[in-house]
Scaffold this active site. Structure first.
Site, PDB file in Angstrom:
ATOM      1  N   LYS A  13     -56.498 -45.843  24.336  1.00 19.30           N
ATOM      2  CA  LYS A  13     -56.424 -47.235  24.771  1.00 19.30           C
ATOM      3  C   LYS A  13     -55.887 -47.346  26.208  1.00 19.30           C
ATOM      4  O   LYS A  13     -56.439 -48.082  27.005  1.00 19.30           O
ATOM      5  CB  LYS A  13     -55.495 -48.052  23.850  1.00 19.30           C
ATOM      6  N   ARG A  88     -50.245 -55.594  17.267  1.00 23.47           N
ATOM      7  CA  ARG A  88     -50.312 -54.447  16.361  1.00 23.47           C
ATOM      8  C   ARG A  88     -50.092 -54.879  14.911  1.00 23.47           C
ATOM      9  O   ARG A  88     -50.112 -54.037  14.021  1.00 23.47           O
ATOM     10  CB  ARG A  88     -49.243 -53.442  16.749  1.00 23.47           C
ATOM     11  N   ARG A 123     -49.914 -32.685  23.189  1.00 31.30           N
ATOM     12  CA  ARG A 123     -49.326 -33.281  24.401  1.00 31.30           C
ATOM     13  C   ARG A 123     -47.979 -32.646  24.730  1.00 31.30           C
ATOM     14  O   ARG A 123     -47.174 -32.408  23.842  1.00 31.30           O
ATOM     15  CB  ARG A 123     -49.107 -34.788  24.175  1.00 31.30           C
ATOM     16  N   ARG A 156     -42.760 -34.717  23.203  1.00 33.62           N
ATOM     17  CA  ARG A 156     -42.083 -36.010  23.076  1.00 33.62           C
ATOM     18  C   ARG A 156     -41.709 -36.242  21.622  1.00 33.62           C
ATOM     19  O   ARG A 156     -42.484 -35.900  20.741  1.00 33.62           O
ATOM     20  CB  ARG A 156     -43.048 -37.123  23.511  1.00 33.62           C
ATOM     21  N   ARG A 167     -46.945 -42.484  12.490  1.00 32.19           N
ATOM     22  CA  ARG A 167     -47.596 -43.470  13.369  1.00 32.19           C
ATOM     23  C   ARG A 167     -48.990 -43.801  12.838  1.00 32.19           C
ATOM     24  O   ARG A 167     -49.417 -44.951  12.881  1.00 32.19           O
ATOM     25  CB  ARG A 167     -47.682 -42.937  14.800  1.00 32.19           C
TER      26      ARG A 167
END
Ligand code: AMP
Length: 213
Positions: A13, A88, A123, A156, A167
């Site tokens: 996004k 959301r 990541r 992270r 999530r």
């Protein structure tokens, strides 16, 4: 043009919001970025939001609604905007309607959970300078060492596998119902996320152009 970008975490996004923002000259508004800046600056809102974000949960609707109210009142939003990562929840979408915000199109970027897992778990960020890497798509020259400053690359907190799963679960439970919410209002544009970022952008822009005719 007032747009919303929907999609799971890691669907791309943020990247696509930048593309649309450049193309249409409207600001991209990311509640995730606003919250991360608040955490970095140790504001009261940042302190409140941190534990939710670190555990993969959503920040309470009341906090998000007040952020978005304030941001949309700014002068750069008068000609339009693209919302990235907000709403959301159905409560947030209803709050936008109550604020009188008239959305033109809602773009849903669809990506499978497997692909999301692969994208987010690879990541890495540099603990010293913040540069970002990906073990598959953008590896550093030496494993776990930043090319730019020699700092250590870390995962992270919200990209740890257990948090990614949380999530995704949160996304399916609380955010995915928005697809139906906006479909019923005749605003939904579905874009299938492609392997290459530029292919997704091309598809998105052509569908947006088609819907705007
Ligand atoms: P993002 O960068 O959009 O993935 O957002 C990072 C984190 O910030 C999310 O996992 C949530 O904890 C929080 N967050 C961002 N936007 C919202 C929102 N609209 N509602 C609730 N929580 C949010």
């Amino acid at each position: 043009m007032r747009l919303i970008l929907l999609g799971a975490p890691g669907a791309g996004k943020g990247t696509q919001a930048e593309v649309v923002c450049d193309k249409l000259g409207i600001p991209a508004i990311s509640t995730g970025n606003i919250l991360r800046a608040a955490i970095k600056n140790e504001t009261e809102m940042g302190l409140k939001a941190k534990s939710f974000i670190d555990s993969g949960a959503l920040v309470p609707d009341s906090v998000i609604i007040s952020i978005i109210k304030e941001r949309l009142a700014a002068s750069d939003c008068q000609k339009g905007f693209i919302l990235d990562g907000v709403p959301r929840t159905v409560a947030q979408a209803e709050a936008l309607e109550e604020m009188g915000v008239n959305i033109d199109h809602v773009i849903d970027i669809e990506v499978s959970d497997d692909t999301i897992m692969k994208r987010l778990s690879g990541r890495r960020v540099c603990a010293s300078c913040g540069a970002s890497y990906h073990t598959l798509y953008k590896p550093s020259q030496q494993p776990d060492v930043c090319d730019r400053c020699g700092g250590t690359l870390i995962v992270r907190k919200d990209d740890e596998p257990a948090t990614i799963l949380e999530r995704l679960r949160t996304y399916h439970e609380l955010t995915e119902p928005l697809v139906e919410f906006y479909r019923q209002r005749g605003k939904l544009i579905v874009v299938e996320g492609q392997e290459e970022v530029s292919d997704t952008s091309a598809l998105l822009l052509s569908k947006l152009e088609e819907a705007s005719k």
